[in-house]
Design a protein around this motif. Structure first.
Motif, PDB file in Angstrom:
ATOM      1  N   CYS A   9       0.647  -1.302   0.134  1.00  0.00           N
ATOM      2  CA  CYS A   9       0.203  -0.053  -0.009  1.00  0.00           C
ATOM      3  C   CYS A   9       1.286   1.459   0.360  1.00  0.00           C
ATOM      4  CB  CYS A   9      -1.168  -0.449   0.995  1.00  0.00           C
ATOM      5  SG  CYS A   9      -1.393   1.562   1.795  1.00  0.00           S
ATOM      6  N   ALA A  11      -0.641   3.751   1.208  1.00  0.00           N
ATOM      7  CA  ALA A  11      -0.175   4.742   2.157  1.00  0.00           C
ATOM      8  C   ALA A  11       0.304   4.424   3.980  1.00  0.00           C
ATOM      9  CB  ALA A  11      -1.754   4.959   2.124  1.00  0.00           C
ATOM     10  N   CYS A  12       0.220   2.936   3.773  1.00  0.00           N
ATOM     11  CA  CYS A  12       0.603   2.392   5.266  1.00  0.00           C
ATOM     12  C   CYS A  12       1.510   1.561   5.151  1.00  0.00           C
ATOM     13  CB  CYS A  12      -0.603   2.249   5.787  1.00  0.00           C
ATOM     14  SG  CYS A  12      -1.049   0.194   5.301  1.00  0.00           S
ATOM     15  N   CYS A  39      -6.009  -2.381   0.296  1.00  0.00           N
ATOM     16  CA  CYS A  39      -4.753  -2.550   1.448  1.00  0.00           C
ATOM     17  C   CYS A  39      -6.015  -2.872   2.781  1.00  0.00           C
ATOM     18  CB  CYS A  39      -4.522  -1.547   1.566  1.00  0.00           C
ATOM     19  SG  CYS A  39      -3.827  -1.034   3.527  1.00  0.00           S
ATOM     20  N   CYS A  42      -5.658   0.047   5.762  1.00  0.00           N
ATOM     21  CA  CYS A  42      -6.287   1.707   5.241  1.00  0.00           C
ATOM     22  C   CYS A  42      -7.306   1.706   4.021  1.00  0.00           C
ATOM     23  CB  CYS A  42      -5.464   2.275   5.323  1.00  0.00           C
ATOM     24  SG  CYS A  42      -4.019   2.646   3.834  1.00  0.00           S
ATOM     25  N   GLN A  44      -6.665   1.331   0.957  1.00  0.00           N
ATOM     26  CA  GLN A  44      -6.587   1.805  -0.649  1.00  0.00           C
ATOM     27  C   GLN A  44      -6.178   1.356  -1.027  1.00  0.00           C
ATOM     28  OE1 GLN A  44      -5.589   5.541  -1.331  1.00  0.00           O
ATOM     29  NE2 GLN A  44      -4.275   5.014  -2.457  1.00  0.00           N
TER      30      GLN A  44
HETATM   31 ZN   LIG Z   1      -2.465   0.375   3.172  1.00  0.00          ZN
END
Ligand SMILES: [Zn+2]
Length: 332
Positions: A9, A11-12, A39, A42, A44
Motif C-alpha cells: 500500500c 499509504a501505510c 490494502c 487502510c 487504499q
Molecule cells: Zn494501507
C-alpha cells in the motif's frame, strides 16, 4: 496472483489483496483486463497491473476524447463565476469540488492539469493570478487565445522556475499519476509560506461506490491508477510533509446522472460505450431504432432523477459519503 499479493500500500505499507478481479475500460474501450487491489489495513486501492509514465501518452492520445474548442463557450462558462449566487449554485449542483474556487483576490494560483483552462479564467475573474500545467498539447491554442500562462508538459519539468504559489490545485489529477507521493513532495516545494494545496479526487468511501460495486464510474480503469479514501489519503499527505487542514466530500449531480446511465450500459473489454463516447444529446441520427428508444427512456429517467439527486447528494456529502473528496493541505 502471487505477484499481485506482493504489492504494498502506498499509504501505510501494508499488503494489498485482490478486491475486484476483472475490470476494464468500459468508457473508451482501450484494451486490457485489470484488477483492483485493496490494502487490508487502510483501504487504499490500486489498479493492477500498474501503468507507467511511458504508457500514458499513447493511452490518452489514442483513447481519451477531446472536446472541440469553442472559445466563446469557454469564456461564457468562466464568466458564470461572477454571477450573483454563483457559489450557492455550485453548492446545489455539487460543482464546488474544485480547489481553485478557494482563491482569494491577489493570490497566485497554479492549476496542475488545467485541461480546458476554464479554471484559470475563473481564477482571473475572481481576482487571482493564474498559471497552469497541462499534458494535452491541444490546450496550447486555448492558452494563447486568452493570454494564459500555461506550460504544456508536466510539473516534473519545473515550469515557471523561480515562481511559487499561494494556492496549488489538482482537480481530478492525483488518481491519474503513477507516483502520487513524489508529486505531492514536488508540489510542496512550489508553495509560498502559508500556501495551500487543494486536491479533488474520487472517494472510495462513498455511498455510490458501495452501491455501484464494479459499475462505479469512478474506477475509470485503466486511467485511474490509485483509489483513495479520506483516511488513506491523509496518511499519504502526512508522509509527504503536509498537515490536512480540511477534508470534505462533495458529489457533483452530473456524476450521479452519469452513474445512473452507466447502470444500463454494458461494454465488453476492448469495446467503447455509446453512453460515454456518443456526442451531443446522446443519440446520433444513425443510431438504431432500439438504441434510440433505449436512450429516450434513459433520458426520461434522467429527467426524473434530476430533481431527486441534488438533495440526496447534499445529504450524502454532509455524512462524508460523497463521491469526491476535496482536501486542503498545508506544510506541516
Ligand atoms: Zn494501507
Amino acid at each position: 496472483m502471487s505477484k499481485q499479493e506482493s504489492v504494498r500500500c502506498i499509504a501505510c505499507g501494508s499488503g494489498c489483496t485482490p478486491y475486484i478481479d476483472a475490470i476494464w475500460d468500459d468508457r473508451y474501450g482501450s484494451p486490457g483486463t485489470f484488477s483492483i487491489l485493496k490494502c487490508d489495513a487502510c483501504g487504499q486501492m490500486v489498479t493492477s497491473p500498474q501503468l507507467t509514465e511511458q504508457d500514458l501518452p499513447d493511452l490518452y492520445s489514442r483513447y481519451y476524447p477531446r472536446r472541440e474548442v469553442d472559445f466563446t463557450a469557454l469564456r461564457n462558462e468562466a464568466d458564470l463565476v461572477l454571477r450573483e449566487g454563483a457559489a450557492e449554485k455550485r453548492h446545489r449542483e455539487g460543482t464546488d469540488n474544485q480547489g481553485h474556487y478557494l482563491v482569494k483576490p491577489g493570490q497566485k494560483v497554479l492549476d496542475i492539469g488545467c485541461g480546458s483552462c476554464v479554471s484559470l479564467l475563473e481564477v482571473r475573474n475572481l481576482g487571482g493570478e493564474s498559471w497552469g500545467v497541462e499534458a494535452d498539447p491541444n490546450v496550447r491554442a486555448i492558452a494563447d487565445h486568452f493570454s494564459l500562462n500555461v506550460h504544456i508538459g508536466s510539473i516534473h519539468d519545473n515550469p515557471f522556475p523561480g515562481l511559487s504559489f499561494d494556492l496549488i490545485v489538482l482537480n481530478q489529477v492525483i488518481e491519474h499519476v503513477p507516483d502520487p507521493p513524489a508529486l505531492l513532495k514536488l508540489v510542496r516545494e512550489r508553495l509560498n509560506p502559508g500556501g495551500k494545496v487543494v486536491l479533488a479526487f474520487p472517494n472510495t468511501g462513498s455511498l455510490n461506490r458501495r452501491v455501484s460495486g464494479r459499475k462505479w464510474i469512478n474506477w475509470h480503469i485503466p486511467y485511474h491508477l490509485h483509489h483513495y479514501n479520506s483516511r488513506s489519503f491523509s496518511l499519504i499527505a502526512e508522509k509527504a510533509g503536509y498537515e490536512v487542514e480540511n477534508i470534505k466530500s462533495i458529489t457533483p449531480n452530473l456524476w450521479t446522472l452519469l452513474q445512473l446511465r452507466a447502470y444500463g450500459d454494458e461494454a465488453a473489454e476492448g469495446q467503447a460505450s455509446t453512453a460515454w463516447t456518443g456526442s451531443g444529446p446522446s443519440v446520433s441520427e444513425k443510431a438504431s431504432l432500439a438504441m434510440r428508444w433505449k436512450n429516450r427512456l434513459a433520458s426520461r429517467a434522467t429527467g426524473l432523477a434530476h430533481g431527486l439527486v441534488g438533495p440526496v447528494n447534499r445529504l450524502a456529502d454532509a455524512l462524508g459519503l460523497g463521491d469526491s473528496l476535496l482536501v486542503v493541505l498545508r506544510k506541516s
